[in-house]
Design an enzyme around this catalytic site. Structure first.
Site, PDB file in Angstrom:
ATOM      1  N   ASP A 105      99.685  11.011  42.907  1.00 15.90           N
ATOM      2  CA  ASP A 105      99.120  10.249  44.013  1.00 15.90           C
ATOM      3  C   ASP A 105      97.935  11.027  44.581  1.00 15.90           C
ATOM      4  OD1 ASP A 105      98.901   8.319  45.962  1.00 15.90           O
ATOM      5  OD2 ASP A 105     100.349   9.276  47.297  1.00 15.90           O
ATOM      6  N   GLU A 154      92.304  10.590  43.939  1.00 11.32           N
ATOM      7  CA  GLU A 154      90.957   9.983  43.865  1.00 11.32           C
ATOM      8  C   GLU A 154      89.862  11.050  43.747  1.00 11.32           C
ATOM      9  OE1 GLU A 154      93.405   8.986  45.950  1.00 11.32           O
ATOM     10  OE2 GLU A 154      93.838   7.260  44.676  1.00 11.32           O
ATOM     11  N   ASP A 196      98.095   1.351  48.356  1.00 11.99           N
ATOM     12  CA  ASP A 196      98.700   1.048  49.662  1.00 11.99           C
ATOM     13  C   ASP A 196      98.357  -0.356  50.148  1.00 11.99           C
ATOM     14  OD1 ASP A 196      99.654   3.584  49.479  1.00 11.99           O
ATOM     15  OD2 ASP A 196      98.218   4.442  50.911  1.00 11.99           O
TER      16      ASP A 196
HETATM   17  C1  GLC Z   1     100.003   7.537  49.716  1.00  7.23           C
HETATM   18  C2  GLC Z   1     100.578   6.728  48.549  1.00  7.23           C
HETATM   19  C3  GLC Z   1     101.939   6.232  48.882  1.00  7.23           C
HETATM   20  C4  GLC Z   1     102.823   7.413  49.250  1.00  7.23           C
HETATM   21  C5  GLC Z   1     102.211   8.209  50.393  1.00  7.23           C
HETATM   22  C6  GLC Z   1     102.999   9.468  50.714  1.00  7.23           C
HETATM   23  O1  GLC Z   1      99.769   6.703  50.783  1.00  7.23           O
HETATM   24  O2  GLC Z   1      99.721   5.696  48.147  1.00  7.23           O
HETATM   25  O3  GLC Z   1     102.479   5.510  47.818  1.00  7.23           O
HETATM   26  O4  GLC Z   1     104.078   6.965  49.623  1.00  7.23           O
HETATM   27  O5  GLC Z   1     100.890   8.576  50.067  1.00  7.23           O
HETATM   28  O6  GLC Z   1     103.113  10.287  49.606  1.00  7.23           O
END
Ligand code: GLC
Length: 805
Positions: A407, A410, A485
């Site tokens: 995650d 980017e 998200d």
């Molecule tokens: C980001 C991710 C989400 C995750 C969060 C905490 O917002 O997109 O899926 O739960 O981070 O790790």
């Protein structure tokens, strides 16, 4: 569009006339008077690459997107010349290059149709600030032309009239028109006059696409640096264009383990251990199938990657094993930011080895993420990727984690206006050092690749499973993905449907959304409708931000729980069908989801449809996207289709109302299809499957279906230990014949097929198996006749008399 004229004031620059031509095997070089060279590569008869330099020579040719396994080679290559142009002729295409200005026109070699031609063609602006050029291409947009693709754009499926940019961006609670978001897939398909072609602009700088937005009859694409470097794919079938693009940028390296196609439950965050166990045991208690449980960032010690919070998880290895004993595979999150902490071994090692990204003047790239201030590994350095992959040893081999979720790659940086690294950050780019302007869009991809390498090594002999948020073209080789998200709104359900279809037509089929919505709280009705759509998405996971209540199947009311359970059970029954489609994707690059335009481009009614899609090859699905619905209008593509719930046959090529109260959803099976099904299991591997159900949908005529199986994990299938069954169905009046062709060395655990005949227009009087009449016990329940036969038949022949029931 002129961007940067103030300093140089030169405006757009163009190639001048061609003064030289050279051929070097499959590469053709056209040189213009003003040092522009067009390098045209004939990759295949239907695939050409166009690459331009403005300075008389090319930089090192390197791409993260193109796979070494791409198929290359052509049958025919002839070069011709007229007074005004050069001509490149393959068995599929004829490409003209104008001697006057280097503009190109591409024709179908067989019928002469003009498929694609340059408007201004290649042109550029010099970039005083960064050096190099802003490279541009403009093409004529044809009468009636439609455009599809570009990855995860949360917008109408048909891109006509719109403009987009590509810059991988953390986009919490994005909306319908937010652009860009998490992924950069600079590939689109154009469709006009019944013919489809594709363009992949393999340039990792920030790029833009304009589909007749600025000027109605012009399509253009440009990037803030790098080369004008694009591939042209010819179909004329859209499916062939997508397969060809997927072949070039890579099919998934392996099939996923079958459990990864099951249902996944996630939340930010399930902790401590007792909470995780409470969730998993509730699934088992309520008998709602589930294969994977997720650990979000709170499992770590202060959000330090590769550590455990021992207060919450005192003995992770034991817990992970206990979960596995109950059928749950544990998936853990790993982010790129490494906490600045001299006591933290991962940080210390990366610092010592000089693996962190640095700014142009040599300082570290420092940015805030969940752990506070962090440095970030340079995943574009192969040595760093190796090191990173090694970090997974303990997590995978020792603790027993079965999948890793990447995650914030980017890369996301908090509390800064541009949400990511500044442009001057330096990257290795596999030995082609560059700034973040060039590496930004592939940073997340390289992180996922390094993670994949680690999982592949340490999960062996099992298959790796990775999920990523950021991606560039080609990322599908290593990992699955989700759409980031999103929000718990009906509009987002529409977006999720679109994004999954768009990703599939952009070569990346292993995709799903945060079911129910990540931000905010869904009503039970929305959650139910989202699960209904989710059973048709290759990646099937509920996830939510967790700060607004619960989002498990039992968090709403009993009706919701019951319907959600019913739909997850359908998913588990369809696993062999989905797995077969996945094999087809891995083997041929065939998208797992087909928007109607991709399914039947000759029917112009499909060109602007957004909601309906084909799941695999033979199931038509259409989600309910509004509250209080008792059904909806939808377009049924041409052909005859069985309503899944009623077996009523409808004739397609028209829009119609389909009933679908909250416990239902419109979906249909193609006439003639043979759909393999499992019994309901609570998780993959719970039962030994000794019999497969084949749902046969009678057709007066012919239809083919495949059924692929293997050990559901491991790599034996790559050595021939798989079973591929091709069924040819022929229905005529009072007879039905199914021919089976078998391939592969895998001995399947099932020995029989329970065949269920839908829509049989006769009562069975005789069953012949490989030309011998067998005694059969045929059962008719709810108008479905069923018989059980040995799996290895070559021909099944039913004879009957006209049914009166
Ligand atoms: C980001 C991710 C989400 C995750 C969060 C905490 O917002 O997109 O899926 O739960 O981070 O790790």
């Amino acid at each position: 569009m002129i961007v940067n004229t103030e300093l140089e004031n030169k405006g757009n620059l163009f190639p001048s006339k061609i003064i030289d031509f050279k051929k070097d095997v499959d590469k053709l070089y056209f040189t213009a008077d003003n040092d522009v060279i067009l390098e045209l590569t004939v990759v295949r008869d239907s695939l050409l690459r166009f690459r331009y330099t403005t300075v008389g020579n090319f930089n090192n040719d390197f791409s993260y997107a193109i796979t070494q396994y791409a198929s290359i080679g052509y049958n025919k290559l002839e070069i011709g010349e007229t007074k005004t142009s050069f001509e490149v002729l393959t068995s599929k295409l004829r490409c003209e290059i104008s001697k006057e200005d280097m503009r190109t026109s591409i024709y179908d070699a067989k019928d002469g149709t003009l498929i694609n031609h340059d408007e201004n063609g290649f042109h550029w602006e010099e970039s005083y600030e960064h050096g190099g050029n802003i490279v541009k291409m403009s093409k004529v947009s044809n009468d009636g032309e439609s455009y599809y693709g570009l990855g995860d754009k949360p917008n109408h499926l048909n891109l006509k009239g719109k403009r987009f940019s590509n810059w991988v961006t953390d986009s919490y609670a994005y909306g319908k028109d937010t652009d860009p978001i998490y992924k950069t897939i600079p590939f689109y398909t154009g469709l006009h006059h019944g013919k489809a072609y594709g363009i992949f602009f393999d340039n990792t700088f920030k790029s833009s696409f304009d589909f007749g937005h600025e000027r109605r009859n012009v399509t253009s694409f440009w990037a803030q640096g790098g080369e004008m470097n694009y591939y042209f794919f010819y179909g004329p079938k859209m499916n062939d264009v997508v397969e060809s693009y997927t072949d070039l940028t890579g099919k998934p390296h392996h099939l996923p383990p079958l459990w990864a196609l099951g249902f996944h439950q996630c939340k930010w965050s399930y902790y401590p251990e007792s909470k995780v166990k409470e969730i998993t045991s509730t699934f088992r208690k309520l008998q709602i199938p589930c294969d994977a449980i997720y650990l979000d960032i709170d499992y770590m010690e202060g959000f330090r990657c590769f550590t455990w919070n021992k207060a919450y998880f005192p003995d992770p290895k034991r817990m992970v094993k206990e979960l596995l004993d109950d059928g749950f595979k544990t998936v853990a999150i790993i982010d790129p930011g490494i906490k600045i902490d001299k006591e933290y071994s991962v940080f210390k090692e990366a610092l010592e080895k000089d693996y962190f990204c640095k700014r142009a003047d040599g300082d570290y790239m420092k940015g805030k993420v969940w752990p506070g201030e962090c440095y970030f590994p340079d995943f574009t350095n192969p040595e760093v990727r190796d090191w990173w992959s090694g970090l997974f040893q303990e997590l995978i081999e020792d603790v027993g984690i079965k999948g890793v979720w990447n995650d914030m790659n980017e890369p996301a940086v908090m509390e800064v206006p541009n949400k990511t690294f500044p442009d001057d950050v330096r990257h290795d780019y596999d030995g082609n050092p560059c700034s973040h302007r060039k590496a930004h869009n592939i940073y997340g991809m390289q992180m996922a690749r390094a993670t994949y390498q680690g999982l592949k090594k340490y999960s062996y002999p099992k298959r790796p499973f990775v999920i990523t948020r950021a991606a560039y073209s080609g990322t599908q080789r290593y990992t699955s993905t989700w759409t980031g998200d999103n929000v718990a709104t009906w509009e987002h359900l529409w977006i999720a449907n679109l994004q999954a279809q768009r990703m599939a037509m952009s070569g990346f089929s292993f995709v799903g959304s945060d079911i129910g919505g990540f931000a905010e709280q869904p009503q039970g009705e929305l959650f139910t409708r989202w699960i209904q759509l989710g059973i048709f998405h290759p990646f099937f996971r509920v996830h939510s931000s967790g700060d607004h209540g619960d989002q498990e199947p039992w968090a709403f009311d009993e009706d919701v729980t019951a319907i959600v359970k019913k739909f997850i059970e359908i998913r588990y029954q369809l696993l062999p069908y989905l797995y077969t489609a996945f094999w087809n994707y891995t083997d041929h690059g065939t998208p797992l989801l087909k928007s109607l335009v991709l399914y039947d481009q000759d029917d112009v009614q499909t060109h602007y449809r957004t909601d309906e899609f084909i799941f695999g090859e033979q199931i038509l699905a259409c989600p309910i996207l509004e509250p209080n619905a008792k059904g909806r209008r939808m377009y049924i593509p041409r052909g005859n289709w069985y309503n899944f719930w009623t077996d009523e046959v409808v004739k397609g090529g028209k829009e119609m109302w389909v009933d679908a109260d909250i416990d239902s959803m419109p979906f249909f099976v193609k006439e003639g299809a043979i759909i393999p099904k499992y019994p309901i299991q609570q998780y993959v591997g719970e039962k030994e499957i000794t019999e497969i159900t084949l749902d046969v949908y009678y057709k007066d005529g012919k239809e083919e279906s495949d059924f692929y199986s293997d050990a559901n994990d491991g790599f034996d299938y790559t050595k021939g230990r798989y079973s591929l069954r091709n069924f040819k169905l022929t229905g005529k009046g009072n007879e039905l014949i199914i021919n089976q062709h078998k391939e592969g060395k895998f001995i399947t655990p099932y020995s029989t097929f329970n065949i269920q005949f839908h829509g049989l227009p006769f009562d069975i009087v005789e069953v012949q198996l490989d030309n011998e009449t067998i005694a059969h016990k045929s059962l008719r329940v709810n108008n479905i006749e069923s018989i059980t036969v040995d799996k290895n038949f070559s021909e099944l022949h039913l004879k009957g008399i006209k049914s009166h029931s």
